[in-house]
Design a protein around this motif. Structure first.
Motif, PDB file in Angstrom:
ATOM      1  N   MET A 203       7.388 -44.143  48.687  1.00 20.41           N
ATOM      2  CA  MET A 203       6.194 -43.596  48.474  1.00 20.41           C
ATOM      3  C   MET A 203       5.476 -43.058  49.307  1.00 20.41           C
ATOM      4  N   SER A 204       4.329 -42.812  49.205  1.00 19.69           N
ATOM      5  CA  SER A 204       3.735 -42.165  49.266  1.00 19.69           C
ATOM      6  C   SER A 204       2.735 -42.822  50.600  1.00 19.69           C
TER       7      SER A 204
ATOM      8  N   PHE B 168      -0.523 -42.837  48.335  1.00 20.98           N
ATOM      9  CA  PHE B 168      -0.084 -43.699  46.628  1.00 20.98           C
ATOM     10  C   PHE B 168      -1.410 -43.321  45.593  1.00 20.98           C
ATOM     11  N   HIS B 169      -2.238 -44.293  45.904  1.00 22.53           N
ATOM     12  CA  HIS B 169      -3.357 -44.892  45.397  1.00 22.53           C
ATOM     13  C   HIS B 169      -4.152 -43.593  45.430  1.00 22.53           C
ATOM     14  N   GLU B 170      -4.482 -43.106  46.628  1.00 20.59           N
ATOM     15  CA  GLU B 170      -5.516 -41.830  46.048  1.00 20.59           C
ATOM     16  C   GLU B 170      -4.617 -41.009  45.679  1.00 20.59           C
ATOM     17  N   GLN B 171      -3.763 -40.966  45.207  1.00 18.41           N
ATOM     18  CA  GLN B 171      -3.075 -39.608  44.334  1.00 18.41           C
ATOM     19  C   GLN B 171      -3.200 -39.725  42.815  1.00 18.41           C
ATOM     20  N   LEU B 172      -2.950 -40.971  42.635  1.00 18.17           N
ATOM     21  CA  LEU B 172      -3.058 -41.671  41.978  1.00 18.17           C
ATOM     22  C   LEU B 172      -4.364 -41.652  40.643  1.00 18.17           C
TER      23      LEU B 172
ATOM     24  N   ASN C 152      -2.765 -35.056  40.755  1.00 16.55           N
ATOM     25  CA  ASN C 152      -2.057 -34.037  41.942  1.00 16.55           C
ATOM     26  C   ASN C 152      -2.446 -32.852  42.960  1.00 16.55           C
TER      27      ASN C 152
END
Length: 215
Positions: free
Chosen positions: A1-2, A5-9, A13
Motif C-alpha cells: 500500500m502506498s 494511500f488516503h491522499e491519492q483516494l 492519480n
C-alpha cells in the motif's frame, strides 16, 4: 500500500503525479516553513528544496517539528533528515542566507517558491526574483492572531521596522491553521493553476478568501 494511500483516494492519480513531479522551494524552515515542508512531503510532493541559515533553538520546539536533541543543529538539515527517515522524501537542504545577491543561485531551479522568511529584506529579495522571472510565489505570514496567504502579484512586503525575529507572541494553533491553508493553496495551484489568497484569524477560527487589487 502506498504511503499516500488516503491522499491519492482524495486527490486522484492524475493530481498525485503532478504533485510528485512539481519542484517547490520553501524559503524558511521555521514555524511555517518547516511545517509546510513536512505537510507537502506527506501530501506527495517529492521535489522539495528548503533554504534556511538558522539553527534550532529550544524556544522553537513548541511550534516547529524538531526535538530537544536537535537544538544547535541547522533547521534545514534536520528537517531533511527527518522527512527522509519518515517517508523517504529527499529534501535539498540549503543552509545559506538568502540575499539579493544570491537569489539566482539559490532559486534558479524553482518552479514554485513559498516565502515564509521572518525578515523583510529576504522577503523582498524573493518577491523581486519571482516577479522578474515570472515564477509563481506564495507568501505566508503571521501577526499575533492573524495570518495571510498571498500570491506574489498582490503581496506587499511589510516594513523593516516591524522585523523582530526574537520576541513575538505566537500560538501553535494559528501556525498549523495557516500551514493547512497555505498547503491547500499550493496543491490547488499545482492541480488547477488557480491562485487563491486567504486571510486567517485565530480567535474566531475564520478562514476567508482574500480579494485584493494590484496597486
Amino acid at each position: 500500500m502506498s504511503i499516500f494511500f488516503h491522499e491519492q483516494l482524495y486527490r486522484s492519480n492524475a493530481v498525485m503525479i503532478k504533485l510528485k513531479n512539481y519542484p517547490v522551494t520553501i524559503c524558511g524552515a521555521g514555524a511555517l516553513g518547516a511545517n509546510i515542508a513536512e505537510n507537502l512531503a506527506r501530501s506527495g510532493f517529492d521535489k522539495l528544496t528548503v533554504i534556511d541559515r538558522d539553527r534550532i533553538e529550544e524556544r522553537n520546539l513548541s511550534t516547529q517539528p524538531y526535538y530537544r536533541s536537535d537544538v544547535g543543529a541547522f533547521k534545514a538539515k534536520i528537517l531533511a533528515n527527518n522527512l527522509y527517515r519518515a517517508i523517504g522524501t529527499k529534501v535539498d537542504a540549503k543552509t545559506k542566507e538568502l540575499t539579493p545577491a544570491n537569489t539566482t543561485q539559490l532559486l534558479q531551479d524553482s518552479q514554485l517558491i513559498v516565502d515564509v522568511f521572518d525578515n523583510s529584506v529576504a522577503r523582498q529579495a524573493v518577491k523581486d526574483y519571482a516577479e522578474k522571472l515570472s515564477v509563481p510565489c506564495l507568501h505566508a505570514g503571521l501577526s499575533v492572531d492573524y495570518a495571510e496567504v498571498i500570491w506574489n502579484d498582490l503581496y506587499r512586503v511589510p516594513s523593516e521596522v516591524n522585523d523582530d525575529v526574537c520576541d513575538y507572541p505566537l500560538a501553535r494553533n494559528l501556525v498549523m491553521l495557516t500551514v493547512a491553508v497555505a498547503c491547500e493553496a499550493i496543491v490547488s495551484f499545482v492541480a488547477t493553476a488557480e491562485q487563491r489568497n486567504f486571510s486567517i484569524t485565530q480567535k474566531d477560527l475564520t478562514v476567508q478568501s482574500l480579494f485584493l487589487e494590484i496597486a
